[in-house]
Design an enzyme around this catalytic site. Structure first.
Site, PDB file in Angstrom:
ATOM      1  N   VAL A  56       6.420   6.761   3.709  1.00 23.10           N
ATOM      2  CA  VAL A  56       5.615   5.955   2.788  1.00 23.10           C
ATOM      3  C   VAL A  56       4.162   5.902   3.256  1.00 23.10           C
ATOM      4  CG1 VAL A  56       5.310   3.665   1.755  1.00 23.10           C
ATOM      5  CG2 VAL A  56       7.615   4.564   2.090  1.00 23.10           C
ATOM      6  N   CYS A  57       3.965   5.819   4.559  1.00 21.98           N
ATOM      7  CA  CYS A  57       2.624   5.630   5.125  1.00 21.98           C
ATOM      8  C   CYS A  57       1.612   6.681   4.675  1.00 21.98           C
ATOM      9  CB  CYS A  57       2.688   5.576   6.648  1.00 21.98           C
ATOM     10  SG  CYS A  57       3.746   4.245   7.281  1.00 21.98           S
ATOM     11  N   PRO A  58       1.937   7.980   4.714  1.00 22.17           N
ATOM     12  CA  PRO A  58       0.905   8.943   4.327  1.00 22.17           C
ATOM     13  C   PRO A  58       0.537   8.861   2.845  1.00 22.17           C
ATOM     14  CG  PRO A  58       2.976  10.075   4.742  1.00 22.17           C
ATOM     15  CD  PRO A  58       3.147   8.650   5.186  1.00 22.17           C
TER      16      PRO A  58
END
Length: 184
Positions: A56-58
């Site tokens: 999810v972070c990128p």
């Protein structure tokens, strides 16, 4: 660790942390301080993610990067942060197509001291929640949002809130830049 949740109206804490600002050999790292940002007289939008090399972070980091100029146009300094090291940040930027050309620093809070002071450390792994702080030019926290580790945030909402805060007026529900504000 103590749990100090920073809230609206609080002074944003001072920090000096390593940040990844490039993937060019010899120019990757920079010592970023909050004093430097504050002295520029700009707003700061600092967003945190739990871990590098995740899923999810990128998507969030890339979306903030796409909106970088919109933040700059609003006199806001954009800073991304996690508790991973500057070396992990640099490796992730080199490895991930969407992160290679980031226009903002990736702050490395390896001591977890800033995340702890902000009150955003997850209890078991001691990683940062998905937190976003909007701080005014005087260093006052004007907006905080926290998301569960599994849910990505909405960058357009961060911009909408920044726009609303910068009007210094009463903004109704679902207000968008350019719409009328309220009078008391």
């Amino acid at each position: 660790m103590k749990n100090v949740t920073l809230s609206l109206g609080s002074k944003f804490p001072e920090f000096k942390k390593k940040a990844v600002v490039s993937i060019e050999k010899g120019k990757e790292f920079y010592d970023l301080t909050y004093e430097e940002i504050r002295n520029a007289g700009k707003w700061m939008v600092m967003f945190w993610w739990p871990k590098d090399f995740t899923f999810v972070c990128p998507t969030e980091i890339a979306e903030f990067n796409k909106a970088y100029q919109e933040f700059a146009d609003r006199d806001a300094v954009l800073v991304g942060a996690s508790t991973d090291s500057e070396f992990v940040h640099a490796a992730w930027r080199r490895d991930h197509e969407d992160l290679r050309n980031l226009q903002f620093p990736m702050l490395a809070d390896t001591s977890k001291s800033l995340a702890e002071e902000l009150g955003i450390l997850e209890a078991e792994e001691k990683i940062a929640y998905r937190a976003t702080f909007v701080v005014d030019p005087q260093g006052i926290v004007r907006w905080v949002s926290l998301y569960d580790l599994s849910v990505g945030r909405n960058v357009k909402e961060v911009l909408r809130v920044l726009d609303a805060l910068q009007t210094d007026e009463l903004c109704p529900c679902n207000w968008q830049k350019g719409e009328a504000t309220l009078t008391a």
